[in-house]
Design an enzyme around this catalytic site. Structure first.
Site, short mmCIF file in Angstrom:
data_model
loop_
_atom_site.label_atom_id
_atom_site.label_comp_id
_atom_site.label_asym_id
_atom_site.label_seq_id
_atom_site.Cartn_x
_atom_site.Cartn_y
_atom_site.Cartn_z
N HIS A 48 -19.50 16.90 62.91
CA HIS A 48 -19.50 16.29 61.57
C HIS A 48 -18.18 16.48 60.81
O HIS A 48 -18.15 16.50 59.58
CB HIS A 48 -20.68 16.86 60.75
CG HIS A 48 -20.61 18.34 60.51
ND1 HIS A 48 -21.73 19.12 60.43
CD2 HIS A 48 -19.56 19.19 60.32
CE1 HIS A 48 -21.38 20.38 60.20
NE2 HIS A 48 -20.06 20.44 60.12
N HIS A 103 -22.06 23.05 53.27
CA HIS A 103 -20.77 23.74 53.28
C HIS A 103 -20.34 24.14 51.87
O HIS A 103 -19.19 23.95 51.48
CB HIS A 103 -19.69 22.85 53.88
CG HIS A 103 -19.88 22.53 55.33
ND1 HIS A 103 -20.84 21.67 55.79
CD2 HIS A 103 -19.20 22.95 56.43
CE1 HIS A 103 -20.75 21.58 57.11
NE2 HIS A 103 -19.77 22.33 57.52
N HIS A 121 -15.62 25.63 67.46
CA HIS A 121 -14.47 25.56 66.56
C HIS A 121 -14.41 26.78 65.67
O HIS A 121 -15.42 27.41 65.38
CB HIS A 121 -14.44 24.27 65.73
CG HIS A 121 -15.56 24.00 64.77
ND1 HIS A 121 -16.87 23.91 65.13
CD2 HIS A 121 -15.54 23.74 63.43
CE1 HIS A 121 -17.62 23.60 64.06
NE2 HIS A 121 -16.83 23.51 63.02
C1 DHB Z 1 -13.81 20.88 60.55
C2 DHB Z 1 -15.01 21.05 61.24
C3 DHB Z 1 -16.18 21.30 60.54
O1 DHB Z 1 -17.38 21.51 61.15
C4 DHB Z 1 -16.19 21.35 59.16
O2 DHB Z 1 -17.37 21.52 58.52
C5 DHB Z 1 -15.00 21.21 58.46
C6 DHB Z 1 -13.81 20.96 59.14
C7 DHB Z 1 -12.52 20.58 61.26
O3 DHB Z 1 -12.43 20.69 62.48
O4 DHB Z 1 -11.57 20.19 60.57
FE FE Z 2 -18.94 22.14 59.65
#
Ligand code: DHB
Ligand code: FE
Length: 283
Positions: A12, A59, A192
């Site tokens: 997302h 978030h 990530h």
């Molecule tokens: C990114 C990934 C995320 O899941 C998020 O909530 C905000 C940023 C990213 O990779 O930039």
């Molecule tokens: Fe995220």
């Protein structure tokens, strides 16, 4: 009776919302990610869902660190969206399905999940970006039930608890006495890490293990603690918890209809997976 027709899980990343706004879908950087969606949209046209249960993590838009429910379920007639700071467009309010929301809440609370009920709720990029990817023409033709999982402030719920919550939602939906086609959209991940010493960390091997386990052996993921997942997948890789809840909602056996895995979009291993409960038509 309500019927769970299948599930779509997708990353997302907010930058996707920026790319949509700028029309960059054919750009070399973005194409491998956006290419995942035409087959997913064709599948959705076959399935014609009435409702989408969206399992995502907020978030800091609707809940902040001062008050952060482990599991929150929306029961609003409609959900506005806002940008929590990425500079991406919001989307028009999305219709809710409060009667189904309450049936799910009743069902999971009866199974001893202590959920927060939200009769007002804003959705952030983790819900709006997937809705834009699935219905790029706008106005999603579904009502939504948002299910927000805390993947932000520890302690987070365990993979085991997330799978169990999903299974309780499955039972509540299966018992809902209205003829509805329900899809599950889960968002976030895969590996990530946005900050700290390991910023940029991606783990394709673990991501593939998760994608495979979500198809054939979701119990395998319950063998990991949240700390294991942070180590293997990054601090934000724990968003896989949303996918695990969704897998529980889908029921015992599923078939994989689609998978795309592409590294990276922004800082994230971007994945899209469509799972369909076994024994359903649309094959
Ligand atoms: C990114 C990934 C995320 O899941 C998020 O909530 C905000 C940023 C990213 O990779 O930039
Ligand atoms: Fe995220």
């Amino acid at each position: 009776m309500a019927r769970i027709a299948g599930g779509i899980s997708t990353s997302h990343i907010p930058a996707i919302g920026g790319a949509i706004a700028k029309g960059l879908q054919q750009d070399a950087y973005w194409k491998p990610f956006f290419e995942a969606f035409p087959p997913v949209r064709s599948w959705l046209k076959e399935v014609r869902p009435d409702v989408a249960i969206i399992v995502y993590n907020d978030h800091g838009l609707n809940f902040f660190l001062d008050k952060l429910p482990t599991f929150a379920i929306g029961a609003a007639p409609s959900y506005g969206s806002s940008d929590e700071g990425w500079g991406i467009p919001t989307i028009p309010p999305v219709r809710g399905a409060p009667e189904l929301s309450w049936a799910i809440i009743e069902g999971v609370v009866a199974e001893e999940f202590d959920v927060t009920t939200c009769q007002e709720m804003l959705i952030d990029h983790a819900a709006t970006v997937p809705l834009q990817l699935l219905w790029p023409e706008g106005n999603p033709p579904v009502a939504i039930v948002p299910v927000a999982v805390n993947t932000v402030q520890h302690p987070l719920p365990s993979p085991k608890r997330c799978l169990a919550l999903g299974r309780a939602i499955h039972r509540a939906v299966a018992a809902y006495p209205v003829d509805l086609n329900v899809v599950v959209i889960s968002t976030g991940g895969l590996s990530h890490q946005l900050d700290g010493q390991r910023a940029g960390f991606i783990n394709p091997e673990f991501d593939r293990l998760c994608l495979d386990a979500l198809v054939a052996d979701p119990e395998r993921l319950t063998g990991y603690s949240v700390a294991d997942i942070v180590e293997l997948s990054g601090t934000q890789g724990v968003e896989i918890l949303n996918w695990i809840v969704a897998r529980g909602i889908l029921g015992a056996q599923v078939r994989e209809r689609h998978r795309t895995y592409h590294i990276p979009i922004s800082n994230t291993a971007a994945a899209v997976q469509v799972l369909q409960p076994e024994g359903l038509k649309n094959s």
